[in-house]
Design a protein around this motif. Structure first.
Motif, PDB file in Angstrom:
ATOM      1  N   ALA A   1      -2.630  -3.156   2.006  1.00 43.75           N
ATOM      2  CA  ALA A   1      -3.607  -2.374   2.924  1.00 43.75           C
ATOM      3  C   ALA A   1      -3.773  -1.388   1.899  1.00 43.75           C
ATOM      4  O   ALA A   1      -2.724  -0.268   0.981  1.00 43.75           O
ATOM      5  CB  ALA A   1      -2.179  -1.772   3.775  1.00 43.75           C
ATOM      6  N   ALA A   2      -5.357  -1.172   1.430  1.00 46.67           N
ATOM      7  CA  ALA A   2      -5.344   0.457   0.831  1.00 46.67           C
ATOM      8  C   ALA A   2      -6.370   1.252   1.598  1.00 46.67           C
ATOM      9  O   ALA A   2      -6.769   1.357   1.925  1.00 46.67           O
ATOM     10  CB  ALA A   2      -6.781  -0.307  -0.053  1.00 46.67           C
TER      11      ALA A   2
ATOM     12  N   TYR B   1      -8.355  -0.255   4.740  1.00 43.46           N
ATOM     13  CA  TYR B   1      -9.280  -1.638   4.592  1.00 43.46           C
ATOM     14  C   TYR B   1      -7.985  -2.555   4.071  1.00 43.46           C
ATOM     15  O   TYR B   1      -7.046  -2.350   3.310  1.00 43.46           O
ATOM     16  CB  TYR B   1      -9.028  -1.743   3.226  1.00 43.46           C
ATOM     17  CG  TYR B   1     -11.673  -0.700   2.895  1.00 43.46           C
ATOM     18  CD1 TYR B   1     -11.674  -1.110   3.679  1.00 43.46           C
ATOM     19  CD2 TYR B   1     -11.212   0.205   1.765  1.00 43.46           C
ATOM     20  CE1 TYR B   1     -13.293  -0.411   3.802  1.00 43.46           C
ATOM     21  CE2 TYR B   1     -12.580   1.596   2.349  1.00 43.46           C
ATOM     22  CZ  TYR B   1     -13.248   1.039   3.050  1.00 43.46           C
ATOM     23  OH  TYR B   1     -13.960   1.963   3.114  1.00 43.46           O
ATOM     24  N   MET B   2      -7.853  -3.908   4.435  1.00 47.36           N
ATOM     25  CA  MET B   2      -7.179  -4.689   4.476  1.00 47.36           C
ATOM     26  C   MET B   2      -7.855  -5.887   5.030  1.00 47.36           C
ATOM     27  O   MET B   2      -9.084  -6.439   5.476  1.00 47.36           O
ATOM     28  CB  MET B   2      -6.281  -4.552   5.307  1.00 47.36           C
ATOM     29  CG  MET B   2      -5.862  -3.521   6.176  1.00 47.36           C
ATOM     30  SD  MET B   2      -4.633  -3.462   7.967  1.00 47.36           S
ATOM     31  CE  MET B   2      -6.496  -2.501   8.828  1.00 47.36           C
TER      32      MET B   2
ATOM     33  N   TRP C   1      -5.928  -8.853  -2.007  1.00 46.56           N
ATOM     34  CA  TRP C   1      -5.983  -7.675  -2.411  1.00 46.56           C
ATOM     35  C   TRP C   1      -7.336  -6.129  -2.601  1.00 46.56           C
ATOM     36  O   TRP C   1      -8.057  -7.053  -2.861  1.00 46.56           O
ATOM     37  CB  TRP C   1      -5.525  -6.927  -3.449  1.00 46.56           C
ATOM     38  CG  TRP C   1      -3.888  -7.036  -3.853  1.00 46.56           C
ATOM     39  CD1 TRP C   1      -3.538  -8.787  -3.520  1.00 46.56           C
ATOM     40  CD2 TRP C   1      -2.512  -6.620  -3.731  1.00 46.56           C
ATOM     41  NE1 TRP C   1      -1.620  -8.663  -3.707  1.00 46.56           N
ATOM     42  CE2 TRP C   1      -1.914  -7.710  -3.905  1.00 46.56           C
ATOM     43  CE3 TRP C   1      -2.863  -5.256  -3.875  1.00 46.56           C
ATOM     44  CZ2 TRP C   1      -0.081  -6.319  -3.963  1.00 46.56           C
ATOM     45  CZ3 TRP C   1      -2.137  -4.759  -4.287  1.00 46.56           C
ATOM     46  CH2 TRP C   1       0.175  -5.251  -4.208  1.00 46.56           C
ATOM     47  N   VAL C   2      -7.203  -5.234  -1.701  1.00 44.56           N
ATOM     48  CA  VAL C   2      -8.704  -4.609  -1.736  1.00 44.56           C
ATOM     49  C   VAL C   2      -7.475  -3.098  -2.359  1.00 44.56           C
ATOM     50  O   VAL C   2      -6.964  -2.690  -2.404  1.00 44.56           O
ATOM     51  CB  VAL C   2      -8.447  -3.931  -0.652  1.00 44.56           C
ATOM     52  CG1 VAL C   2      -9.909  -3.291  -0.259  1.00 44.56           C
ATOM     53  CG2 VAL C   2      -9.508  -5.006   0.358  1.00 44.56           C
TER      54      VAL C   2
ATOM     55  N   GLY D   1       0.671  -0.791   0.044  1.00 41.15           N
ATOM     56  CA  GLY D   1       0.100   0.446  -0.299  1.00 41.15           C
ATOM     57  C   GLY D   1       0.785   1.037   0.153  1.00 41.15           C
ATOM     58  O   GLY D   1       1.659   0.982   0.318  1.00 41.15           O
ATOM     59  N   LYS D   2       0.850   2.171  -0.289  1.00 46.74           N
ATOM     60  CA  LYS D   2       0.811   3.392  -0.434  1.00 46.74           C
ATOM     61  C   LYS D   2       0.572   4.682   0.932  1.00 46.74           C
ATOM     62  O   LYS D   2      -1.206   4.599   0.170  1.00 46.74           O
ATOM     63  CB  LYS D   2       0.704   4.447  -2.073  1.00 46.74           C
ATOM     64  CG  LYS D   2       1.755   5.387  -1.796  1.00 46.74           C
ATOM     65  CD  LYS D   2       2.288   5.818  -3.365  1.00 46.74           C
ATOM     66  CE  LYS D   2       2.917   6.760  -3.729  1.00 46.74           C
ATOM     67  NZ  LYS D   2       3.328   6.697  -4.921  1.00 46.74           N
TER      68      LYS D   2
END
Length: 626
Positions: A334-335, A347-348, A430-431, A243-244
């Motif tokens: 991790a979105a 979101y995870m 993945w989310v 995620g970023k």
């Protein structure tokens, strides 16, 4: 357990061999719409007033790959079964970085197909089995942060070892080839390439010093003999998705950490050990050579893994931080996004059969240029409950709702989710959050135990809701729209964007949803990412035998979906044996970087051992990718 016979098992199959899941009975409430393909689609691909957006396009989607070309800027490709990469006409690809490629000049000869990678150089080269990745711009420098999820010992160890480490030095080699790589790239004569000796280049391994924050940091549950304060864990492992952050740092997600721990003696087996699949022999025999991975000597060490870890790519001297407020489980990715009032949302998914989907919401808010201290350490963790009426809610995990202390609740988030009645999911991977609309998607890759057995916590896995098929070997993608167009809302409406399947084999729910055709069919959606134009890119990690119920699906692949119309088209196919995982773009959007994990044959060199790699893909006309 004979490790020589299990070294090539998938991580979830390794878990179930080492610790079989309990059986469960009484699955009488099998949803009828899961039996009829059209009956299911009539309900699950549309909801309420949103049906025009979520459902109608899917129901009226194109019926051939060629028809889908009108939606996308390329002509969709067919399947492949060989040991090469295939992309559409008008596109090219080349390897950007391979296992063993040097990050520093001193390691330029570190990789040998005959002898492997020299141990003393193994933390100065690109690691194995690339996974999640993100792009960062620091001043005028373009950086990539890339996960290396795990290793294939038979590729990296001497033949005499037969795939199992025989010495502490061989264990160290495997440790060094996993974790995270930060590297600089630049456009050179023949496209993008790694900048060797860049001051930003860095390897983060199973032994790199970390720190922890959040409510569980410093608690008795994470203290060990080597770290009696419980604040200084070492290493990040089984780094899967990524995620970023909004403020420009990298989130690496620790997934199948349990497989690295074993025991050389007796130890007290706790409910926490059982729920997280700990016990027996480790996959790479770490416990025989490093007491940190021996449950009989350090029973709390596993509690220091299974977190989302934040890394600052701009500072090669920065200490990575494990964020305990985001919960401990087998993190896929991790979105990150924001609520309407500016709080941070993450979101995870917990990638195991019958586990849960999570959301974290910070207490503080953030805006561009503002400090971000505490935003990932002070907030509330939620778990998803999906209802059959196409609605759902986020259930807060608190001491009041779970009956657990805050430290227990976060270290054993799975057990907390069970206590509040979360929905067991078909391996949430993945989310992805749509950058153009307030909606999010989660890949539910597959679940052979749906309707067959319970999860490790004894939670039943009934057929229904977003998990509509018993013994689900194909997978699906669920999406949800938060109430009031606010990711901070506790309620949401949901549907299924797609059910993967094989319409050439089945004429029922296992044939897939109506946006699945003979021209685009696939199984086991895994990685997902949105491009800036709002297109959803889907990567698969499934059965590539091209036989039986998977006949006609070929190798793993990358597809692109239109969220508005439901159309899906195949863009790339991988070498046989490989998973397609990880996707990011150059800042100008003209080149995509795609991860190719555990390829077969002799890819990409054409001779010798296969080498997992990140490839660059671009349009021949120099236009925007897509």
């Amino acid at each position: 357990m004979d490790l020589k016979k299990t070294i090539n098992l998938s991580w979830d199959d390794f878990d179930e061999l080492r610790d079989p899941r309990p059986d469960a009975n009484g699955f009488d409430a099998v949803v009828e719409r899961a039996i009829s393909r059209r009956g299911f689609l009539g309900g699950a691909l549309a909801f309420g007033s949103a049906s025009a957006v979520f459902g109608a396009g899917v129901m009226g989607s194109a019926t051939s790959a060629r028809a889908q070309a009108a939606t996308f800027a390329f002509e969709p490709i067919g399947i492949s079964t060989d040991f090469d990469i295939h992309v559409p006409k008008g596109y090219q690809w080349k390897p950007l970085v391979r296992l063993g490629d040097p990050l520093f000049s001193e390691a330029k000869d570190a990789y040998s197909d005959e002898t492997g990678i020299a141990i003393e150089m193994s933390d100065k080269v690109f690691g194995e089995n690339t996974d999640g990745m993100e792009t960062f711009v620091v001043d005028d420098h373009v950086l990539l942060a890339i996960n290396s999820e795990y290793v294939n010992p038979e590729i990296n160890l001497p033949a005499a070892s037969e795939g199992i480490p025989q010495t502490a030095e061989e264990v160290q080699l495997l440790k060094n080839l996993q974790g995270v790589t930060v590297l600089e790239i630049a456009e050179q004569g023949e496209g993008w390439a790694v900048v060797v000796d860049s001051p930003f280049n860095r390897r983060i391994t199973h032994d790199t010093q970390m720190t922890m924050d959040g409510p569980a940091a410093g608690s008795d549950l994470v203290k060990t003999s080597l770290d009696p304060e419980g604040m200084s864990p070492k290493g990040t492992m089984n780094n899967c998705g990524s995620g970023k952050t909004l403020w420009g740092t990298y989130l690496t997600c620790e997934e199948n950490f349990n497989g690295y721990f074993g025991t050389t003696g007796e130890y007290d087996v706790t409910e926490g050990h059982t729920r997280y699949g700990l016990g027996g022999e480790a996959r790479y025999a770490y416990e025989k050579y490093d007491a940190r991975f021996d449950l009989s000597k350090e029973p709390n060490e596993p509690n220091r893994h299974g977190w989302v870890t934040e890394i600052n790519p701009a500072d090669p001297n920065s200490v990575p931080v494990k964020h305990t407020a985001l919960g401990r489980f087998k993190h896929e990715n991790a979105a990150m996004t924001q609520t309407a009032d500016g709080r941070v949302v993450v979101y995870m998914g917990d990638d195991e059969r019958g586990e849960f989907l999570y959301r974290y919401v910070s207490n503080g808010t953030w805006s561009e240029g503002q400090p971000h201290d505490g935003l990932l350490s002070d907030g509330t963790l939620y778990v998803a409950k999906f209802n059959d009426d196409m609605t759902g809610e986020w259930l807060a995990l608190t001491p009041e709702t779970t009956g657990m202390s805050i430290e227990e609740m976060l270290v054993f988030a799975r057990m907390a989710g069970s206590k509040v009645g979360a929905t067991t999911m078909d391996r949430p991977e993945w989310v992805a959050v749509n950058p153009l609309k307030v909606e999010a998607y989660c890949a539910l890759t597959n679940n052979k135990n749906r309707g067959v057995s319970a999860n490790e916590g004894g939670d039943e896995q009934p057929v229904g809701g977003p998990n509509p098929r018993e013994t689900n070997n194909y997978g699906q993608i669920v999406r949800w729209r938060p109430m009031n167009e606010d990711h901070g809302a506790d309620g949401f409406a949901w549907d299924l964007y797609v059910m993967a399947g094989n319409p050439e084999v089945y004429n029922n729910a296992y044939g897939g949803s109506e946006n699945i055709t003979a021209g685009n069919m696939f199984n086991s959606p895994d990685g997902m990412a949105f491009s800036s134009d709002g297109m959803l890119w889907i990567q698969t990690d499934g059965d590539d035998s091209n036989e039986g119920e998977f006949a006609g699906q070929g190798n793993n692949q990358m597809l692109v979906g239109n969220p508005e119309t439901g159309e899906i088209a195949r863009f790339l196919t991988a070498p046989n044996g490989a998973e397609v995982t990880g996707l990011t773009w150059t800042p100008d959007g003209k080149t995509a970087f795609v991860g190719i994990q555990h390829p077969g044959g002799s890819w990409p060199d054409g001779a010798g051992k296969p080498r997992s790699s990140v490839i660059a893909v671009w349009r021949e006309d120099g236009a925007m990718f897509g």
